[in-house]
Design a protein around this motif. Structure first.
Motif, short mmCIF file in Angstrom:
data_model
loop_
_atom_site.label_atom_id
_atom_site.label_comp_id
_atom_site.label_asym_id
_atom_site.label_seq_id
_atom_site.Cartn_x
_atom_site.Cartn_y
_atom_site.Cartn_z
N CYS A 69 49.11 93.72 26.70
CA CYS A 69 50.49 92.66 26.40
C CYS A 69 51.71 93.21 27.31
O CYS A 69 52.04 94.30 28.26
N LEU A 108 54.58 95.96 30.67
CA LEU A 108 52.79 95.73 30.66
C LEU A 108 52.62 96.59 29.91
O LEU A 108 53.08 98.48 30.31
N THR A 109 51.92 97.16 28.32
CA THR A 109 51.47 97.89 27.66
C THR A 109 50.13 97.98 27.43
O THR A 109 49.58 96.68 27.00
N ARG A 168 50.51 86.05 23.01
CA ARG A 168 50.69 87.23 24.39
C ARG A 168 49.89 88.15 25.00
O ARG A 168 50.02 88.20 25.89
N CYS A 169 49.50 88.84 24.16
CA CYS A 169 48.56 89.93 24.41
C CYS A 169 46.81 89.67 24.65
O CYS A 169 47.00 88.38 24.32
N ASN A 224 43.32 90.67 24.05
CA ASN A 224 42.41 91.73 23.75
C ASN A 224 40.74 91.18 23.65
O ASN A 224 40.68 90.17 24.10
N LEU A 265 55.00 96.85 23.45
CA LEU A 265 53.96 96.12 22.90
C LEU A 265 54.35 95.98 21.10
O LEU A 265 55.17 96.75 20.42
N ILE A 279 49.50 92.94 17.43
CA ILE A 279 48.21 93.01 18.68
C ILE A 279 48.24 91.88 19.11
O ILE A 279 47.03 91.17 19.97
N GLY A 336 43.37 95.99 24.63
CA GLY A 336 44.25 94.88 25.06
C GLY A 336 45.20 94.82 25.69
O GLY A 336 45.48 96.86 26.20
N THR A 353 45.01 90.99 34.89
CA THR A 353 46.28 90.08 33.79
C THR A 353 47.08 90.11 35.25
O THR A 353 47.77 90.36 36.57
#
Length: 159
Positions: free
Chosen positions: A63, A37-38, A75-76, A78, A67, A71, A61, A114
């Motif tokens: 993702c 993840l980022t 799929r991200c 925020n 990334l 953004i 956020g 997440t």
């Protein structure tokens, strides 16, 4: 389970456009794999002349994977982080286990959860990046946390 904390210095007034910076958390079994993840911050410096207590907004956020340039991609996840002109740094704290990641921006001003996955043998490292140039990291740490679960024998053991 692991915990990562990193603090970034916010870009100054010299940045004229949005600056997106963040950390990629590598949990793959292979060092060349994409991050699991980022976590990111998209930031536009406030206009000059505001009082120190004036509030402005940044997007934060998470993702899965790397990334992308977009953004706002579905799929991200925020959210909006409120900053004051007096804020000069942003920190991100991530608690990561084999199933989920919990992210806290600026001491919990924004919190996110997440799905995440990593095997017990996965390596763990972080990468730092910025879309508009170098990013200054002013503090960091990462460590492994032991399991919260204990056996019946451990509960009954006399100390």
């Amino acid at each position: 389970s692991s915990e990562v904390w990193i603090r970034f210095k916010l870009p100054g007034q010299s940045v004229s456009s949005n600056s997106t910076f963040g950390i990629g958390i590598m949990t793959a079994d292979r060092p060349s794999a994409d991050p699991a993840l980022t976590a990111f911050v998209e930031y536009q410096p406030p206009p000059a002349g505001l009082r120190p207590d004036n509030i402005f907004l940044a997007t934060v956020g998470v993702c899965p994977g790397l990334l992308s340039n977009d953004i706002s991609a579905s799929r991200c996840i925020n959210d909006t982080l409120q900053l004051t002109v007096a804020d000069s740094e942003v920190d991100v704290r991530v608690f990561f286990d084999s199933h989920i990641a919990e992210l806290f921006f600026c001491d919990g001003r924004v919190a996110m959860t997440t799905k995440a996955s990593a095997s017990k043998s996965a390596g763990f490292s972080i990468i730092v990046g910025d879309s508009s140039g170098p990013v200054e990291v002013t503090g960091q740490y990462a460590w492994h946390m032991d399991s919260i679960w204990i056996s019946n024998e451990q509960v009954l053991r006399k100390t």
